[in-house]
Design a protein around this motif. Structure first.
Motif, short mmCIF file in Angstrom:
data_model
loop_
_atom_site.label_atom_id
_atom_site.label_comp_id
_atom_site.label_asym_id
_atom_site.label_seq_id
_atom_site.Cartn_x
_atom_site.Cartn_y
_atom_site.Cartn_z
N PRO A 245 47.40 17.46 -32.14
CA PRO A 245 48.74 17.94 -32.54
C PRO A 245 48.79 18.65 -33.90
N LEU A 246 48.18 18.09 -34.92
CA LEU A 246 48.27 18.71 -36.25
C LEU A 246 47.60 20.09 -36.25
N ALA A 247 46.42 20.18 -35.69
CA ALA A 247 45.73 21.47 -35.63
C ALA A 247 46.52 22.46 -34.76
N GLY A 248 47.10 21.97 -33.67
CA GLY A 248 47.89 22.82 -32.79
C GLY A 248 49.12 23.39 -33.48
N VAL A 249 49.80 22.54 -34.23
CA VAL A 249 50.99 23.00 -34.95
C VAL A 249 50.61 24.05 -35.99
N ILE A 250 49.49 23.86 -36.66
CA ILE A 250 49.04 24.84 -37.66
C ILE A 250 48.70 26.17 -36.98
N VAL A 251 47.98 26.10 -35.86
CA VAL A 251 47.61 27.33 -35.15
C VAL A 251 48.86 28.05 -34.64
N VAL A 252 49.78 27.30 -34.04
CA VAL A 252 51.01 27.92 -33.52
C VAL A 252 51.83 28.50 -34.67
N LEU B 135 63.27 38.14 -29.19
CA LEU B 135 63.32 37.12 -28.14
C LEU B 135 62.03 37.11 -27.33
N ILE B 136 61.50 38.27 -27.02
CA ILE B 136 60.21 38.34 -26.31
C ILE B 136 59.11 37.74 -27.18
N ALA B 137 59.13 38.02 -28.47
CA ALA B 137 58.13 37.45 -29.38
C ALA B 137 58.25 35.92 -29.41
N LEU B 138 59.48 35.42 -29.38
CA LEU B 138 59.69 33.96 -29.35
C LEU B 138 59.08 33.36 -28.08
N LEU B 139 59.27 34.04 -26.95
CA LEU B 139 58.65 33.57 -25.70
C LEU B 139 57.13 33.63 -25.77
N LEU B 140 56.60 34.64 -26.41
CA LEU B 140 55.15 34.74 -26.59
C LEU B 140 54.62 33.57 -27.42
N VAL B 141 55.31 33.27 -28.50
CA VAL B 141 54.89 32.15 -29.35
C VAL B 141 55.04 30.82 -28.60
N ALA B 142 56.12 30.68 -27.83
CA ALA B 142 56.30 29.45 -27.05
C ALA B 142 55.18 29.28 -26.02
N THR B 143 54.79 30.37 -25.39
CA THR B 143 53.69 30.32 -24.43
C THR B 143 52.39 29.94 -25.12
N ALA B 144 52.14 30.53 -26.28
CA ALA B 144 50.95 30.18 -27.05
C ALA B 144 50.99 28.71 -27.47
N ALA B 145 52.17 28.22 -27.83
CA ALA B 145 52.30 26.81 -28.23
C ALA B 145 51.94 25.88 -27.08
N VAL B 146 52.42 26.17 -25.89
CA VAL B 146 52.09 25.33 -24.74
C VAL B 146 50.58 25.35 -24.50
N ALA B 147 49.99 26.55 -24.55
CA ALA B 147 48.55 26.66 -24.30
C ALA B 147 47.72 25.95 -25.37
N VAL B 148 48.08 26.13 -26.63
CA VAL B 148 47.30 25.55 -27.73
C VAL B 148 47.50 24.04 -27.80
N LEU B 149 48.75 23.61 -27.72
CA LEU B 149 49.03 22.17 -27.88
C LEU B 149 48.51 21.34 -26.72
N ALA B 150 48.23 21.96 -25.59
CA ALA B 150 47.68 21.23 -24.46
C ALA B 150 46.21 20.88 -24.65
N TYR B 151 45.51 21.58 -25.55
CA TYR B 151 44.06 21.41 -25.66
C TYR B 151 43.56 20.96 -27.02
N VAL B 152 44.36 21.01 -28.04
CA VAL B 152 43.88 20.63 -29.37
C VAL B 152 44.75 19.51 -29.93
N LEU C 120 50.67 29.72 -37.47
CA LEU C 120 50.00 30.96 -37.88
C LEU C 120 50.26 32.09 -36.88
N ILE C 121 50.25 31.76 -35.60
CA ILE C 121 50.56 32.77 -34.57
C ILE C 121 51.99 33.28 -34.75
N ALA C 122 52.93 32.36 -34.95
CA ALA C 122 54.33 32.75 -35.14
C ALA C 122 54.50 33.62 -36.38
N LEU C 123 53.81 33.25 -37.45
CA LEU C 123 53.88 34.04 -38.69
C LEU C 123 53.32 35.44 -38.47
#
Length: 152
Positions: free
Chosen positions: A34-41, A15-32, A43-46
């Motif tokens: 959408p397609l690149a952001g989804v790929i990066v997120v 659950l903590i890891a899921l929150l970490l990935v969600a936080t990374a998703a918000v940070a990444v998707l805000a600046y890149v 890879l982070i989740a994986l």
């Protein structure tokens, strides 16, 4: 007697890891884009999932006159004693009473340890300290395989 245990990571770590990935998703998707952001997120989740799976996939196996803990293995003839440590004794063994020559296979989310004393004077490790959710059963399995009695 055969004993097998996996030191799985608890659900709350996932659950903590899921929150970490969600936080990374918000940070990444805000600046890149959408397609690149989804790929990066993705890879982070994986990467996070692989780390947690690998950390929790460690096995403890006692069978055929051998104790195998993760990548380490020792024959029953080299085991000089086995002791189950309760939570307090485990905490002491890892802090105040720590022996720098001990081989550690411990997990912070498991409170009890089994201390295996080695009978090989040439081995650089005096003991193995092994985390176990079923420390009593693990100690009994090692004793039955090696024929050693409980240490006092």
């Amino acid at each position: 007697m055969t004993y097998v245990e996996r030191l799985w990571v608890p659900v709350w770590w996932w659950l903590i890891a899921l929150l970490l990935v969600a936080t990374a998703a918000v940070a990444v998707l805000a600046y890149v884009p959408p397609l690149a952001g989804v790929i990066v997120v993705g890879l982070i989740a994986l990467a996070v999932a692989l780390v947690l799976f690998a950390y929790g996939h460690t096995a403890i196996v006692v069978s055929d006159g051998e104790l195998r803990v993760g990548r380490n293995a020792i024959g029953a003839e080299w085991i000089g004693g086995v002791e189950m440590l309760n939570r307090k004794a485990s905490a002491d063994a890892l802090s105040i009473g720590a022996d720098t020559t001990d081989l550690l296979l411990t997990r912070p989310y498991i409170g009890e340890l089994v201390r295996v004393r080695l009978a090989d004077a040439a081995d650089p490790h005096a003991h193995w300290l092994i985390s176990s959710r079923r420390a009593g059963e693990l100690a009994d399995a090692i004793r039955s395989t090696t024929g050693v009695r409980r240490e006092s």
